[in-house]
Scaffold this motif. Sequence first.
Motif, PDB file in Angstrom:
ATOM      1  N   PRO A  66      31.574  42.213  32.688  1.00  0.00           N
ATOM      2  CA  PRO A  66      33.031  42.425  32.537  1.00  0.00           C
ATOM      3  C   PRO A  66      33.766  42.337  33.882  1.00  0.00           C
ATOM      4  N   GLU A  67      33.129  42.746  34.954  1.00  0.00           N
ATOM      5  CA  GLU A  67      33.787  42.694  36.262  1.00  0.00           C
ATOM      6  C   GLU A  67      33.929  41.264  36.803  1.00  0.00           C
ATOM      7  N   ASP A  68      33.365  40.293  36.128  1.00  0.00           N
ATOM      8  CA  ASP A  68      33.578  38.895  36.496  1.00  0.00           C
ATOM      9  C   ASP A  68      34.881  38.349  35.916  1.00  0.00           C
ATOM     10  N   THR A  69      35.546  39.137  35.079  1.00  0.00           N
ATOM     11  CA  THR A  69      36.807  38.710  34.479  1.00  0.00           C
ATOM     12  C   THR A  69      37.852  38.450  35.550  1.00  0.00           C
ATOM     13  N   ALA A  70      38.413  37.244  35.545  1.00  0.00           N
ATOM     14  CA  ALA A  70      39.391  36.837  36.555  1.00  0.00           C
ATOM     15  C   ALA A  70      39.859  35.424  36.239  1.00  0.00           C
ATOM     16  N   VAL A 103      34.308  20.407  51.915  1.00  0.00           N
ATOM     17  CA  VAL A 103      33.671  21.619  51.430  1.00  0.00           C
ATOM     18  C   VAL A 103      34.427  22.034  50.177  1.00  0.00           C
ATOM     19  N   MET A 104      33.689  22.351  49.139  1.00  0.00           N
ATOM     20  CA  MET A 104      34.316  22.770  47.889  1.00  0.00           C
ATOM     21  C   MET A 104      33.925  24.220  47.605  1.00  0.00           C
ATOM     22  N   ALA A 105      34.877  24.962  47.074  1.00  0.00           N
ATOM     23  CA  ALA A 105      34.627  26.384  46.849  1.00  0.00           C
ATOM     24  C   ALA A 105      35.268  26.851  45.558  1.00  0.00           C
ATOM     25  N   TRP A 106      34.757  27.964  45.070  1.00  0.00           N
ATOM     26  CA  TRP A 106      35.372  28.674  43.959  1.00  0.00           C
ATOM     27  C   TRP A 106      35.809  30.058  44.457  1.00  0.00           C
ATOM     28  N   PHE A 107      37.010  30.433  44.065  1.00  0.00           N
ATOM     29  CA  PHE A 107      37.531  31.763  44.305  1.00  0.00           C
ATOM     30  C   PHE A 107      37.927  32.347  42.958  1.00  0.00           C
ATOM     31  N   ARG A 108      38.169  33.636  42.934  1.00  0.00           N
ATOM     32  CA  ARG A 108      38.660  34.265  41.701  1.00  0.00           C
ATOM     33  C   ARG A 108      39.648  35.355  42.044  1.00  0.00           C
ATOM     34  N   GLN A 109      40.514  35.624  41.088  1.00  0.00           N
ATOM     35  CA  GLN A 109      41.520  36.669  41.282  1.00  0.00           C
ATOM     36  C   GLN A 109      41.689  37.435  39.990  1.00  0.00           C
ATOM     37  N   ALA A 110      41.370  38.715  40.055  1.00  0.00           N
ATOM     38  CA  ALA A 110      41.559  39.616  38.922  1.00  0.00           C
ATOM     39  C   ALA A 110      42.946  40.232  39.009  1.00  0.00           C
ATOM     40  N   PRO A 111      43.483  40.704  37.883  1.00  0.00           N
ATOM     41  CA  PRO A 111      44.826  41.300  37.896  1.00  0.00           C
ATOM     42  C   PRO A 111      44.922  42.450  38.894  1.00  0.00           C
ATOM     43  N   GLY A 112      45.939  42.402  39.727  1.00  0.00           N
ATOM     44  CA  GLY A 112      46.159  43.459  40.694  1.00  0.00           C
ATOM     45  C   GLY A 112      45.272  43.424  41.913  1.00  0.00           C
ATOM     46  N   ASP A 156      42.919  23.960  51.937  1.00  0.00           N
ATOM     47  CA  ASP A 156      44.111  23.121  51.901  1.00  0.00           C
ATOM     48  C   ASP A 156      44.545  22.751  50.489  1.00  0.00           C
ATOM     49  N   TYR A 157      43.581  22.599  49.598  1.00  0.00           N
ATOM     50  CA  TYR A 157      43.881  22.106  48.253  1.00  0.00           C
ATOM     51  C   TYR A 157      43.324  23.076  47.216  1.00  0.00           C
ATOM     52  N   TRP A 158      44.114  23.300  46.166  1.00  0.00           N
ATOM     53  CA  TRP A 158      43.757  24.264  45.123  1.00  0.00           C
ATOM     54  C   TRP A 158      43.963  23.680  43.743  1.00  0.00           C
ATOM     55  N   GLY A 159      43.063  24.076  42.836  1.00  0.00           N
ATOM     56  CA  GLY A 159      43.275  23.782  41.435  1.00  0.00           C
ATOM     57  C   GLY A 159      44.183  24.827  40.815  1.00  0.00           C
ATOM     58  N   GLN A 160      44.500  24.643  39.542  1.00  0.00           N
ATOM     59  CA  GLN A 160      45.480  25.509  38.887  1.00  0.00           C
ATOM     60  C   GLN A 160      44.869  26.793  38.346  1.00  0.00           C
ATOM     61  N   GLY A 161      43.559  26.903  38.309  1.00  0.00           N
ATOM     62  CA  GLY A 161      42.915  28.110  37.822  1.00  0.00           C
ATOM     63  C   GLY A 161      42.543  28.017  36.347  1.00  0.00           C
ATOM     64  N   THR A 162      41.446  28.688  36.024  1.00  0.00           N
ATOM     65  CA  THR A 162      41.001  28.768  34.630  1.00  0.00           C
ATOM     66  C   THR A 162      40.561  30.197  34.360  1.00  0.00           C
ATOM     67  N   GLN A 163      41.005  30.751  33.238  1.00  0.00           N
ATOM     68  CA  GLN A 163      40.764  32.170  32.926  1.00  0.00           C
ATOM     69  C   GLN A 163      39.354  32.373  32.382  1.00  0.00           C
ATOM     70  N   VAL A 164      38.652  33.327  32.956  1.00  0.00           N
ATOM     71  CA  VAL A 164      37.357  33.763  32.449  1.00  0.00           C
ATOM     72  C   VAL A 164      37.493  35.223  32.051  1.00  0.00           C
ATOM     73  N   THR A 165      37.181  35.514  30.799  1.00  0.00           N
ATOM     74  CA  THR A 165      37.242  36.888  30.296  1.00  0.00           C
ATOM     75  C   THR A 165      35.888  37.258  29.717  1.00  0.00           C
ATOM     76  N   VAL A 166      35.323  38.339  30.216  1.00  0.00           N
ATOM     77  CA  VAL A 166      34.015  38.800  29.765  1.00  0.00           C
ATOM     78  C   VAL A 166      34.201  40.140  29.077  1.00  0.00           C
ATOM     79  N   SER A 167      33.858  40.184  27.808  1.00  0.00           N
ATOM     80  CA  SER A 167      34.010  41.416  27.036  1.00  0.00           C
ATOM     81  C   SER A 167      32.717  42.223  27.074  1.00  0.00           C
ATOM     82  N   SER A 168      32.876  43.530  27.016  1.00  0.00           N
ATOM     83  CA  SER A 168      31.695  44.409  27.091  1.00  0.00           C
ATOM     84  C   SER A 168      31.123  44.685  25.718  1.00  0.00           C
TER      85      SER A 168
END
Length: 120
Positions: free
Chosen positions: A86-90, A31-40, A108-120
């Motif tokens: 903008p709230e998709d920024t993470a 199973v493959m998934a995407w997660f996201r993490q915004a600052p804080g 069990d396994y994670w990638g290193q992450g890629t930054q997505v920034t959405v400007s308003s």
Amino acid sequence: QLQASGGGLVQAGGSLRLSCVASGRTISTYVMAWFRQAPGKEREFVALINDSGFATSYEDSVKDRFTISRDNAQATVYLQMNSLKPEDTAVYYCAANRRISRAPQGYDYWGQGTQVTVSS
């Protein structure tokens, strides 16, 4: 090892396509998934796709805007993101697991992450 890419800076309403390539192993039984993490904030579920690609699940706020897909032959998972807000920024992370789960702790396994920034 999972390698995520495709992030960047985009204006609200724009689109991005994230990719996650697995090296050194097949993803066809995962199973493959995407997660996201915004600052804080805590890491949150975005979307998942089962091993065959016939079943998907999305977090409510991205449903109808994001599409997860996979190419097992290329050991790659994609996240097409349209109508970005903008709230998709993470930082977006791909992850692999043997079972369907929306909880990051279940992966069990994670990638290193890629930054997505959405400007308003």
